[in-house]
Motif scaffolding. Structure first.
Motif, PDB file in Angstrom:
ATOM      1  N   HIS A 243       2.291  -0.062   7.589  1.00 48.01           N
ATOM      2  CA  HIS A 243       2.591   1.029   6.810  1.00 48.01           C
ATOM      3  C   HIS A 243       1.427   1.282   5.872  1.00 48.01           C
ATOM      4  N   THR A 244       0.490   0.503   5.340  1.00 46.98           N
ATOM      5  CA  THR A 244      -0.430   0.727   4.517  1.00 46.98           C
ATOM      6  C   THR A 244      -1.717   1.567   5.331  1.00 46.98           C
ATOM      7  N   ASN A 245      -1.881   0.963   6.509  1.00 49.60           N
ATOM      8  CA  ASN A 245      -2.744   1.552   7.477  1.00 49.60           C
ATOM      9  C   ASN A 245      -2.316   2.930   7.647  1.00 49.60           C
ATOM     10  N   VAL A 246      -1.265   3.228   7.832  1.00 49.07           N
ATOM     11  CA  VAL A 246      -0.753   4.648   8.086  1.00 49.07           C
ATOM     12  C   VAL A 246      -0.869   5.522   7.130  1.00 49.07           C
ATOM     13  N   LEU A 247      -0.404   4.980   5.986  1.00 51.09           N
ATOM     14  CA  LEU A 247      -0.705   5.508   4.560  1.00 51.09           C
ATOM     15  C   LEU A 247      -2.113   6.225   4.246  1.00 51.09           C
ATOM     16  N   ARG A 263      -6.991  12.222  -5.663  1.00 54.40           N
ATOM     17  CA  ARG A 263      -7.303  11.164  -4.519  1.00 54.40           C
ATOM     18  C   ARG A 263      -7.070   9.800  -5.162  1.00 54.40           C
ATOM     19  N   GLY A 264      -7.543   9.429  -6.481  1.00 57.25           N
ATOM     20  CA  GLY A 264      -7.401   8.366  -6.982  1.00 57.25           C
ATOM     21  C   GLY A 264      -5.956   7.823  -7.419  1.00 57.25           C
ATOM     22  N   GLU A 265      -5.304   8.926  -7.602  1.00 58.30           N
ATOM     23  CA  GLU A 265      -3.658   8.425  -8.051  1.00 58.30           C
ATOM     24  C   GLU A 265      -3.059   8.097  -6.642  1.00 58.30           C
ATOM     25  N   LEU A 266      -3.340   9.086  -5.601  1.00 60.41           N
ATOM     26  CA  LEU A 266      -2.775   8.504  -4.335  1.00 60.41           C
ATOM     27  C   LEU A 266      -3.163   7.212  -3.692  1.00 60.41           C
ATOM     28  N   ARG A 267      -4.455   6.824  -3.963  1.00 56.12           N
ATOM     29  CA  ARG A 267      -5.045   5.767  -3.465  1.00 56.12           C
ATOM     30  C   ARG A 267      -4.147   4.555  -4.286  1.00 56.12           C
ATOM     31  N   ASP A 268      -4.267   4.758  -5.809  1.00 54.58           N
ATOM     32  CA  ASP A 268      -3.592   3.647  -6.335  1.00 54.58           C
ATOM     33  C   ASP A 268      -1.960   3.388  -5.994  1.00 54.58           C
ATOM     34  N   VAL A 269      -1.345   4.516  -5.589  1.00 63.34           N
ATOM     35  CA  VAL A 269       0.018   4.294  -5.311  1.00 63.34           C
ATOM     36  C   VAL A 269       0.304   3.539  -3.964  1.00 63.34           C
ATOM     37  N   ILE A 270      -0.728   3.990  -3.136  1.00 61.19           N
ATOM     38  CA  ILE A 270      -0.599   3.173  -1.865  1.00 61.19           C
ATOM     39  C   ILE A 270      -0.935   1.716  -1.841  1.00 61.19           C
ATOM     40  N   LEU A 271      -2.075   1.547  -2.491  1.00 60.81           N
ATOM     41  CA  LEU A 271      -2.511   0.037  -3.166  1.00 60.81           C
ATOM     42  C   LEU A 271      -1.168  -0.599  -3.762  1.00 60.81           C
ATOM     43  N   HIS A 272      -0.497  -0.059  -4.712  1.00 59.06           N
ATOM     44  CA  HIS A 272       0.547  -0.793  -5.291  1.00 59.06           C
ATOM     45  C   HIS A 272       1.652  -0.839  -4.306  1.00 59.06           C
ATOM     46  N   TYR A 273       1.922  -0.009  -3.458  1.00 59.77           N
ATOM     47  CA  TYR A 273       2.924  -0.327  -2.383  1.00 59.77           C
ATOM     48  C   TYR A 273       2.477  -1.643  -1.570  1.00 59.77           C
ATOM     49  N   ARG A 274       1.225  -1.532  -1.119  1.00 56.17           N
ATOM     50  CA  ARG A 274       0.759  -2.942  -0.224  1.00 56.17           C
ATOM     51  C   ARG A 274       0.818  -4.042  -0.977  1.00 56.17           C
ATOM     52  N   ASN A 275       0.713  -4.046  -2.381  1.00 58.38           N
ATOM     53  CA  ASN A 275       0.869  -5.226  -3.001  1.00 58.38           C
ATOM     54  C   ASN A 275       2.198  -5.509  -3.521  1.00 58.38           C
ATOM     55  N   GLY A 276       3.218  -4.822  -2.776  1.00 58.79           N
ATOM     56  CA  GLY A 276       4.497  -4.947  -3.345  1.00 58.79           C
ATOM     57  C   GLY A 276       4.991  -4.565  -4.626  1.00 58.79           C
ATOM     58  N   LEU A 277       4.251  -3.776  -5.510  1.00 58.20           N
ATOM     59  CA  LEU A 277       4.711  -3.204  -6.842  1.00 58.20           C
ATOM     60  C   LEU A 277       5.479  -2.055  -6.498  1.00 58.20           C
ATOM     61  N   LEU A 281       8.903   4.675  -0.683  1.00 59.88           N
ATOM     62  CA  LEU A 281       9.097   5.934  -0.884  1.00 59.88           C
ATOM     63  C   LEU A 281       8.284   6.575  -1.679  1.00 59.88           C
ATOM     64  N   ALA A 282       7.513   5.654  -2.813  1.00 60.42           N
ATOM     65  CA  ALA A 282       6.750   6.150  -3.715  1.00 60.42           C
ATOM     66  C   ALA A 282       5.541   6.965  -2.972  1.00 60.42           C
ATOM     67  N   PRO A 283       4.703   6.124  -2.145  1.00 61.64           N
ATOM     68  CA  PRO A 283       3.366   6.928  -1.309  1.00 61.64           C
ATOM     69  C   PRO A 283       4.046   8.099  -0.617  1.00 61.64           C
ATOM     70  N   LEU A 284       5.095   7.877   0.010  1.00 59.45           N
ATOM     71  CA  LEU A 284       5.834   8.753   1.056  1.00 59.45           C
ATOM     72  C   LEU A 284       6.016  10.321   0.271  1.00 59.45           C
ATOM     73  N   THR A 285       6.793  10.050  -0.958  1.00 62.58           N
ATOM     74  CA  THR A 285       7.034  11.363  -1.686  1.00 62.58           C
ATOM     75  C   THR A 285       5.828  11.936  -2.316  1.00 62.58           C
ATOM     76  N   LEU A 286       4.844  11.291  -2.540  1.00 60.92           N
ATOM     77  CA  LEU A 286       3.489  12.043  -3.163  1.00 60.92           C
ATOM     78  C   LEU A 286       2.936  12.672  -1.770  1.00 60.92           C
ATOM     79  N   LEU A 287       2.900  12.113  -0.563  1.00 58.25           N
ATOM     80  CA  LEU A 287       2.141  12.517   0.300  1.00 58.25           C
ATOM     81  C   LEU A 287       3.124  13.747   1.012  1.00 58.25           C
ATOM     82  N   LYS A 288       4.464  13.619   0.895  1.00 49.97           N
ATOM     83  CA  LYS A 288       5.264  14.807   1.174  1.00 49.97           C
ATOM     84  C   LYS A 288       4.752  15.982   0.160  1.00 49.97           C
ATOM     85  N   HIS A 289       4.605  15.659  -1.132  1.00 49.63           N
ATOM     86  CA  HIS A 289       4.491  16.671  -2.111  1.00 49.63           C
ATOM     87  C   HIS A 289       3.061  17.360  -1.680  1.00 49.63           C
ATOM     88  N   TYR A 290       1.873  16.537  -1.249  1.00 56.29           N
ATOM     89  CA  TYR A 290       0.760  17.217  -0.979  1.00 56.29           C
ATOM     90  C   TYR A 290       0.865  17.842   0.407  1.00 56.29           C
TER      91      TYR A 290
END
Length: 308
Positions: A243-247, A263-277, A281-290
């Motif tokens: 999922h992280t690779n796709v995001l 860009r920094g905000e989006l990267r941080d959200v994706i990395l926080h997902y990758r680390n289980g934090l 839904l968090a990165p997907l929602t942000l990507l849908k917004h953009y």
């Protein structure tokens, strides 16, 4: 074809009193949540072969020769194996348009895995059997999403099952509407990111196969092979790493539209997902917004954002 996926289901899971003890195993998730989005085709194999409810309990017997038989617990020589085999042989060929099947765990007819085996003397053996009906179901339709009620309590397996039934329903609808090369290519294009999230090797393997579509004169024959490959990939639960690779891949589509802060905000959200934090839904929602703000024709077709 109906607009809702149609699922086969062991009748006891719907709340019908068809179990051997006269009871049922109504499953809340299935009947209170999933039922809003799908239709059901219930069946109780044991009732269908003429057994009453309540009835004596059945069990799976592994004979000395290694054959699996279904017999009554209290009368181990009273065998109903052939009745169940005959029922499955007549019933299963008629349900090829189903989008999935939910079976009852531990049942000697419907259990999908870990059904208790007994020897011919009644001694308890290992939990490594498969119910006779479900074994025939899996053999007849190997690409069909099949799960049992116990496994659907696992959120990862549950999500994977729901995702697969909606994918197969979409594929069945495509066939029912008439196969064309354009429709098949368009379907596969919509599922590319979703397949990549499930299994990278499978994604790379199915790509050249789809590219060979022009070599197939028989589109239905192509469809049959494609369906098996697609469902095999989707059966592998999507991993956090994939999922992280796709995001990250999707993030690249916005590199020219976003400022440094975004860009920094989006990267941080994706990395926080990758680390289980964070949940996905968090990165997907942000990507849908953009995506709504900066539409991209390819991304807007991707089933990955709304798999079901």
């Amino acid at each position: 074809m109906t607009t809702k996926p149609v699922l086969g289901i062991s009748g006891c899971l719907t709340g019908s009193a068809v179990r051997f003890d006269g009871g049922h195993k109504r499953m809340g998730f299935v009947m209170d949540e999933l039922a809003q989005w799908v239709s059901f085709k219930p069946v109780c194999p044991e009732m269908t072969i003429g057994l009453p409810t309540p009835r004596p309990a059945l069990r799976l017997i592994q004979t000395v020769s290694g054959e699996t038989r279904m017999r009554f617990s209290h009368a181990p020589h009273d065998d109903v194996t052939q009745k169940m085999v005959d029922f499955a042989a007549g019933y299963l060929p008629k349900i090829g348009d189903l989008a999935g099947f939910i079976v009852c765990a531990k049942s000697p007819s419907c259990g999908m895995e870990r059904v208790r085996l007994y020897d011919e003397n009644g001694n308890r053996g290992r939990k490594e059997g498969v119910g006779l009906f479900t074994a025939a179901l899996l053999e007849t339709w190997p690409w069909l999403p099949v799960e049992e009620d116990g496994r659907l309590h696992d959120p990862i397996l549950r999500e994977n099952f729901v995702e697969r039934i909606f994918a197969l329903h979409a594929l069945n609808t495509l066939r029912a509407n008439g196969l064309t090369r354009h429709a098949l290519l368009d379907f596969h294009s919509r599922y590319k990111l979703q397949l990549l999230a499930h299994h990278q090797a499978g994604y790379r393997e199915i790509g050249p196969f789809v590219a060979s579509l022009h070599q197939w004169d028989d589109l239905d024959a192509f469809f049959v092979v494609y369906r098996e490959k697609l469902m095999a990939i989707l059966k592998k639960p999507a991993s956090r790493k994939n999922h992280t690779n796709v995001l990250m891949h999707i993030q690249g589509y916005f590199r020219n539209q976003l400022n440094n802060r975004q860009r920094g905000e989006l990267r941080d959200v994706i990395l926080h997902y990758r680390n289980g934090l964070l949940p996905i839904l968090a990165p997907l929602t942000l990507l849908k917004h953009y995506l709504a703000e900066y539409p991209d024709r390819y991304l807007m077709t991707q089933n990955y954002f709304d798999p079901y």
